[in-house]
Design a protein around this motif. Structure first.
Motif, PDB file in Angstrom:
ATOM      1  N   GLU A 198       0.832  -1.201   0.000  1.00 25.75           N
ATOM      2  CA  GLU A 198       0.000   0.000   0.000  1.00 25.75           C
ATOM      3  C   GLU A 198       0.869   1.255   0.000  1.00 25.75           C
ATOM      4  O   GLU A 198       0.576   2.241  -0.678  1.00 25.75           O
ATOM      5  CB  GLU A 198      -0.893   0.004   1.240  1.00 25.75           C
ATOM      6  N   ARG A 239     -10.905  -3.821   2.667  1.00 24.60           N
ATOM      7  CA  ARG A 239     -10.234  -5.017   3.172  1.00 24.60           C
ATOM      8  C   ARG A 239     -10.344  -5.121   4.687  1.00 24.60           C
ATOM      9  O   ARG A 239     -10.284  -6.192   5.252  1.00 24.60           O
ATOM     10  CB  ARG A 239      -8.757  -4.994   2.767  1.00 24.60           C
ATOM     11  N   ALA A 259      -2.722  -5.072   8.816  1.00 21.93           N
ATOM     12  CA  ALA A 259      -2.202  -4.486   7.577  1.00 21.93           C
ATOM     13  C   ALA A 259      -1.020  -5.275   7.026  1.00 21.93           C
ATOM     14  O   ALA A 259      -0.828  -5.364   5.814  1.00 21.93           O
ATOM     15  CB  ALA A 259      -1.788  -3.032   7.828  1.00 21.93           C
ATOM     16  N   LYS A 273      -1.680  -8.642   4.502  1.00 20.67           N
ATOM     17  CA  LYS A 273      -2.451  -8.484   3.267  1.00 20.67           C
ATOM     18  C   LYS A 273      -2.346  -9.710   2.383  1.00 20.67           C
ATOM     19  O   LYS A 273      -3.332 -10.160   1.797  1.00 20.67           O
ATOM     20  CB  LYS A 273      -1.970  -7.253   2.502  1.00 20.67           C
ATOM     21  N   ASP A 316      -5.470 -11.814   0.872  1.00 12.76           N
ATOM     22  CA  ASP A 316      -5.573 -11.963  -0.578  1.00 12.76           C
ATOM     23  C   ASP A 316      -5.676 -13.431  -0.961  1.00 12.76           C
ATOM     24  O   ASP A 316      -6.448 -13.813  -1.847  1.00 12.76           O
ATOM     25  CB  ASP A 316      -4.362 -11.329  -1.264  1.00 12.76           C
ATOM     26  N   ALA A 365      -8.005  -0.281   1.097  1.00 16.49           N
ATOM     27  CA  ALA A 365      -7.651  -0.550   2.487  1.00 16.49           C
ATOM     28  C   ALA A 365      -8.881  -0.605   3.369  1.00 16.49           C
ATOM     29  O   ALA A 365      -9.011  -1.460   4.240  1.00 16.49           O
ATOM     30  CB  ALA A 365      -6.686   0.529   2.992  1.00 16.49           C
TER      31      ALA A 365
END
Length: 315
Positions: free
Chosen positions: A57, A311, A100, A103, A107, A308
Motif C-alpha cells: 500500500e 479489506r 495491515a 495483506k 488476498d 484498504a
C-alpha cells in the motif's frame, strides 16, 4: 489443475525437498519485519508508512496532496477505533498494524473463497470444503495414486473444527482464514504443534526424539558425512530444544521450537506512533492528534485507501 492434483504436487514437492541432503527444512514460524526500510525518523518516515499500511500500500502513496492524505487518514482512523469511543489506543493500533501486514494472507483467502463457497451465502461449511477438496476421493475411496486421502480429510476436519469457534461447522471468512493459516492465530497454535508432531514423530510415541528431529530436516541419502549445519542442529536439540534433558521433545518443547516468542515489532511500532503523536500525553490518540501527524503515518503521498477500507471491513 484440480485439487487432488494440487495435493499430489504439494506432497511430491515436499518429498523432493526432503530428499536433498544439504537442504535445511525450517519449521519455525517467525513474525516478519514490518518493513525492509531503516527505522530512522530523522531521515524519513518510510518505515512507519510501511508498518502502518503495509509495504504494498505504501508504494502507491505519491499522488495525494497533504489535504487529501489527511482526509483519507481520518477515514482509516475511524476503522482503527473499533470500540468507537473516539480514541485510538496502543492496542487498537497494534491490531491494525498486524492486520495491515497480513495483506498477502487475506488476498490468498479471497482468491480461494469463491471456489469453496458453493451456495454463495458468504460462508463456507465443512461439507462445502470437503466436497470441493475430496469430492473425487469420496466417489473413489480406494485410489491407486498412493495417497491416503482419508487420513488427509480427517486431519483437515479436525483443523476446520478448531478454526470454527462457534462449533456449527460453518466458517466465516475470519474462521476460514484461521483454517488455512493457523500459524497466524493464537487459538490455532495447538493444532499447528499437533500437526507438526504428527509429521515428525515417525514411531508415534507422542514425542520427537533427536533422530526424528534431524530426519525431518535432513536426509543422509547415502552420505556418511553430515554437513556442519546438521551437527549444529544436533547440538541445538540437546542444548536448547530438549529443555528437560529427557532425550525427546514433548508438546510444550515443540511449541517453543516452532512458535517462538519473537520480539513484537507491531507492539513496538504502535508504542512509537502513540509516543510521537500523543500531544496531551494521556496514553491514547484522538483523530485530530493522528491527522496532525499525518506525515508520520502516511505522509503527503497517495495510496488506495478505498481498497484498504474495504479489506478491513471485517476487522
Amino acid at each position: 489443475m484440480d485439487l487432488r492434483q494440487f495435493l499430489m504436487c504439494l506432497f511430491l514437492c515436499t518429498v523432493f525437498a526432503l530428499s536433498k541432503p544439504t537442504e535445511k527444512k525450517d519449521r519455525v514460524h517467525h513474525e516478519p519485519q514490518l518493513s525492509d526500510k531503516v527505522h530512522n525518523d530523522a531521515q524519513s518516515f518510510d518505515y512507519d508508512h510501511d508498518a502502518f499500511l503495509g509495504a504494498e500500500e505504501a508504494k502507491t502513496f505519491d499522488q495525494l496532496t497533504p489535504e487529501e492524505s489527511k482526509e483519507r487518514l481520518g477515514m482509516i482512523v475511524d476503522k482503527i477505533d473499533v470500540d468507537k469511543d473516539g480514541f485510538v489506543t496502543e492496542g487498537e493500533l497494534k491490531s491494525w498494524i498486524k492486520h495491515a501486514q497480513k495483506k498477502y494472507i487475506y488476498d490468498n483467502v479471497e482468491n480461494q473463497w469463491q471456489e469453496f463457497d458453493l451456495n454463495q451465502d458468504g460462508l463456507i461449511s465443512w461439507d462445502e470444503y470437503r466436497n470441493v477438496t475430496y469430492g473425487t476421493y469420496l466417489d473413489d475411496p480406494d485410489p491407486d495414486d498412493g495417497f491416503n486421502y482419508k487420513q488427509m480429510m480427517v486431519r483437515d476436519e479436525r483443523r476446520f473444527k478448531m478454526a470454527d469457534k462457534d462449533g456449527d461447522l460453518i466458517a466465516t471468512k475470519e474462521e476460514f482464514t484461521a483454517f488455512l493459516h493457523p500459524e497466524e492465530y493464537d487459538y490455532m497454535k495447538d493444532i499447528v504443534v499437533q500437526e507438526t508432531m504428527e509429521d515428525i514423530d515417525k514411531n508415534a510415541d507422542g514425542f520427537i526424539d533427536l533422530e526424528e528431529y534431524i530426519g525431518d530436516m535432513y536426509s543422509h541419502d547415502g552420505n556418511a558425512d553430515e554437513p556442519e549445519w546438521v551437527k549444529t542442529e544436533r547440538e541445538q536439540f540437546v542444548e536448547f530444544r530438549d529443555k528437560n534433558r529427557d532425550g525427546k521433545m514433548d508438546k510444550e518443547e515443540t511449541k517453543d521450537w516452532i512458535l517462538p516468542s519473537d520480539y513484537d515489532h507491531a507492539e513496538a511500532e504502535a508504542r512509537h506512533l502513540v509516543y510521537e503523536s500523543d500531544q496531551n500525553k494521556d496514553g491514547k490518540l484522538t483523530k485530530e492528534e493522528i491527522v496532525d501527524k499525518y506525515d508520520l503515518f502516511v505522509g503527503s503521498q497517495a495510496t488506495d485507501f478505498g481498497e484498504a477500507l474495504v479489506r478491513h471491513d471485517e476487522f
